[in-house]
Design an enzyme around this catalytic site. Structure first.
Site, PDB file in Angstrom:
ATOM      1  N   ARG A 116      43.554 -69.462 117.087  1.00 53.61           N
ATOM      2  CA  ARG A 116      43.607 -68.423 116.004  1.00 53.61           C
ATOM      3  C   ARG A 116      42.326 -68.106 115.603  1.00 53.61           C
ATOM      4  O   ARG A 116      41.384 -69.074 115.982  1.00 53.61           O
ATOM      5  CB  ARG A 116      44.419 -68.729 114.924  1.00 53.61           C
ATOM      6  CG  ARG A 116      44.043 -70.108 114.236  1.00 53.61           C
ATOM      7  CD  ARG A 116      44.962 -69.948 112.778  1.00 53.61           C
ATOM      8  NE  ARG A 116      44.888 -71.291 112.259  1.00 53.61           N
ATOM      9  CZ  ARG A 116      43.897 -71.697 111.533  1.00 53.61           C
ATOM     10  NH1 ARG A 116      42.803 -70.943 111.272  1.00 53.61           N
ATOM     11  NH2 ARG A 116      43.780 -72.985 110.976  1.00 53.61           N
ATOM     12  N   GLY A 139      45.355 -77.014 107.800  1.00 50.77           N
ATOM     13  CA  GLY A 139      45.120 -76.982 106.519  1.00 50.77           C
ATOM     14  C   GLY A 139      44.968 -78.215 105.757  1.00 50.77           C
ATOM     15  O   GLY A 139      45.107 -78.192 104.355  1.00 50.77           O
TER      16      GLY A 139
END
Length: 400
Positions: free
Chosen positions: A288, A162
Site C-alpha cells: 500500500r 502498525g
C-alpha cells in the site's frame, strides 16, 4: 477514470483528494458519523455517510463502501493506508463490481501482505531474511524453533502492522505465555491469530525501500530510515539513509528483485533490518502507500499518489531507473494527538488555535483546521511535518 471513491479518512484522504483534483478526477469521500465535519468531507465533490463512528461499522464496512461506490457512480476506489488498504478480499470484490482498485493486485497482497508468506517468497527470490519460522502450529514448535534460532526472539502476527502483534521474548520460560498473548492480540486486531518467530536483532537500523511497479517493471525510489520508533511505531523518517554505498546498492537491488518476482503493481514498501556489520534482512512488505511517502516525494520530486492513479488507469511506467534522481535530504515527523504525561495515550478535543510552519522546503500534510474536533475513535495521527534541504545537517536545522 472519471470519479474516485476515497475509502479512508484524515490526512491521507485529503492527500488522495488533491491528487485526484489535479488529474481532473471527481471525488467521493465516504465517512463515518464522527467525521461528518472533517476537511476531506467538506472539500470533496460528494460525501456519503457509511455508518456510525466505530471503524468496524464504517471504514471497514465493505458492503456499505461498495454500495456508496455504486450509488455515486465511482469507477475507482483508493483505499489509502490502514483500514482495507491491504485486504485482498476487498480488492477482489471491488474488481468483481467492475470498479478499479487503486493499489496492488489481490495476488500481490496474498503473496506479500502476509508476513509469513512474504518470507517464503523472499527466499525464493534470493533475498536475505531474518532467521525464523513460517506460521507456527503449536507452542512446542515455537519452543523448538526458538532453541534453534537462539534467544532473544520476536513473535510477530502474520497479518500484523502498525506495531501491533509483536512481542520480544528473552527466555523459554516466557515463550508459552508470549505465544498465547500474541495470538490473542493478533486475533483481536487483525482477525487472524497466526504468528511466527524471528531472531531478534538488537539495535538494528530499520530501513525501507519505496518501490513502484506496473506489473512488468519495478522501480525503486530509494530508501528511508525509520529507526526512530516508539512501541514499534514509527515517529520520524528520513531519506536517504546513512548506509554505506555498497550496502545501499545491494538493498535496493534486493527490493526490486523481490517486487519483480511477484509482478508487483502500484506503490509498495519493503522493510529491512540492517545490523551493525551492514548485513540486511527482509522482514515484511507493506502492499500500500505508506504514511511516510512524502519523504520520498521530497527527495525524488515524484508524486506517488498521482503515479498510483495513472498505473491503475492502465498507463505503464514512463520513467527509467536511471532517471530517478535522489536530491538533498528530507525528514518527516508525525504529529499525534497524545498526552505525554499519561503514557502517550490518545487525546481528544477541539483545535482552538492552529498555525502551521511554512517557507522553502517545508511541507505539512494534515486534515486539521481551527475548530475541528479530534474524535476518539481512530488513530492519533493528526498530521505530518516534512522538511527538505540540500544536506542532512541543513534539513535537521530546518526542522528545528
Amino acid at each position: 477514470m472519471k470519479k474516485v471513491l476515497i475509502a479512508n479518512r484524515g490526512e491521507i484522504a485529503l492527500r488522495i483528494l488533491r491528487a485526484a483534483r489535479e488529474l481532473g478526477i471527481k471525488t467521493v469521500v465516504v465517512h463515518s458519523e464522527a467525521d461528518a465535519e472533517s476537511l476531506p468531507v467538506l472539500l470533496a465533490d460528494e460525501a456519503i455517510c457509511i455508518g456510525p463512528p466505530s471503524p468496524a461499522q464504517s471504514y471497514l464496512n465493505i458492503p456499505n463502501i461498495l454500495s456508496a461506490a455504486i450509488v455515486s457512480g465511482a469507477d475507482a476506489i483508493h483505499p489509502g493506508y490502514g483500514f482495507l488498504a491491504e485486504n485482498a478480499a476487498f480488492a477482489e470484490m471491488v474488481a468483481d463490481h467492475g470498479i478499479t482498485f487503486i493499489g496492488p493486485t489481490p495476488e500481490n497482497m496474498k503473496l506479500l501482505g502476509d508476513k509469513a508468506t512474504a518470507r517464503k517468497i523472499a527466499r525464493e527470490a534470493g533475498v536475505p531474511v531474518v532467521p525464523g519460522t513460517d506460521e507456527l502450529e503449536s507452542v512446542e514448535e515455537a519452543k523448538e524453533a526458538a532453541r534453534e534460532i537462539g534467544y532473544p526472539v520476536i513473535l510477530k502476527a502474520s497479518a500484523g502492522g502498525g506495531g501491533r502483534g509483536m512481542r520480544v521474548v528473552h527466555t523459554e520460560e516466557e515463550l508459552e505465555r508470549a505465544v498465547l498473548q500474541t495470538q490473542e492480540e493478533a486475533r483481536a486486531a487483525f482477525g487472524n491469530p497466526a504468528v511466527y518467530i524471528e531472531k531478534y536483532i538488537e539495535e538494528p537500523k530499520h530501513v525501507e525501500v519505496q518501490v513502484i511497479g506496473d506489473g512488468k517493471r519495478v522501480l525503486h525510489l530509494f530508501e528511508r530510515d525509520c529507526s526512530i520508533q516508539r512501541r514499534h511505531q514509527k515517529l520520524l523518517e528520513e531519506a536517504p539513509s546513512l548506509l554505506a554505498d555498497e550496502v545501499r546498492e545491494g538493498l535496493l537491488k534486493s527490493a526490486v528483485r523481490l517486487a519483480e518476482h511477484v509482478g508487483y503493481v502500484s506503490a509498495g514498501t519493503l522493510e529491512f533490518l540492517v545490523d551493525r556489520e551492514g548485513n540486511y534482512y527482509f522482514i515484511e512488505m507493506n502492499t500500500r502507500i505508506q504514511v511516510e511517502h512524502p519523504v520520498t516525494e521530497m527527495v525524488t520530486g515524484l508524486d506517488l499518489i498521482r503515479m498510483q492513479f495513472l498505473i491503475a488507469d492502465g498507463e505503464p511506467l514512463r520513467l527509467r531507473q536511471v532517471e530517478v534522481e535522489l536530491k538533498g535530504h528530507a525528514i518527516e515527523v508525525r504529529i499525534n494527538a497524545e498526552d505525554p504525561d499519561k503514557g502517550f495515550r490518545p487525546a481528544i478535543g477541539r483545535i482552538e488555535t492552529l498555525h502551521w510552519p511554512g517557507g522553502p522546503g517545508v511541507r505539512v500534510d494534515s486534515h486539521l483546521y481551527t475548530g475541528y474536533k479530534v474524535p476518539p475513535h481512530y488513530d492519533s495521527l493528526l498530521g505530518k511535518l516534512i522538511v527538505w534541504d540540500t544536506s542532512r545537517d541543513r534539513a535537521i536545522q530546518r526542522m528545528r
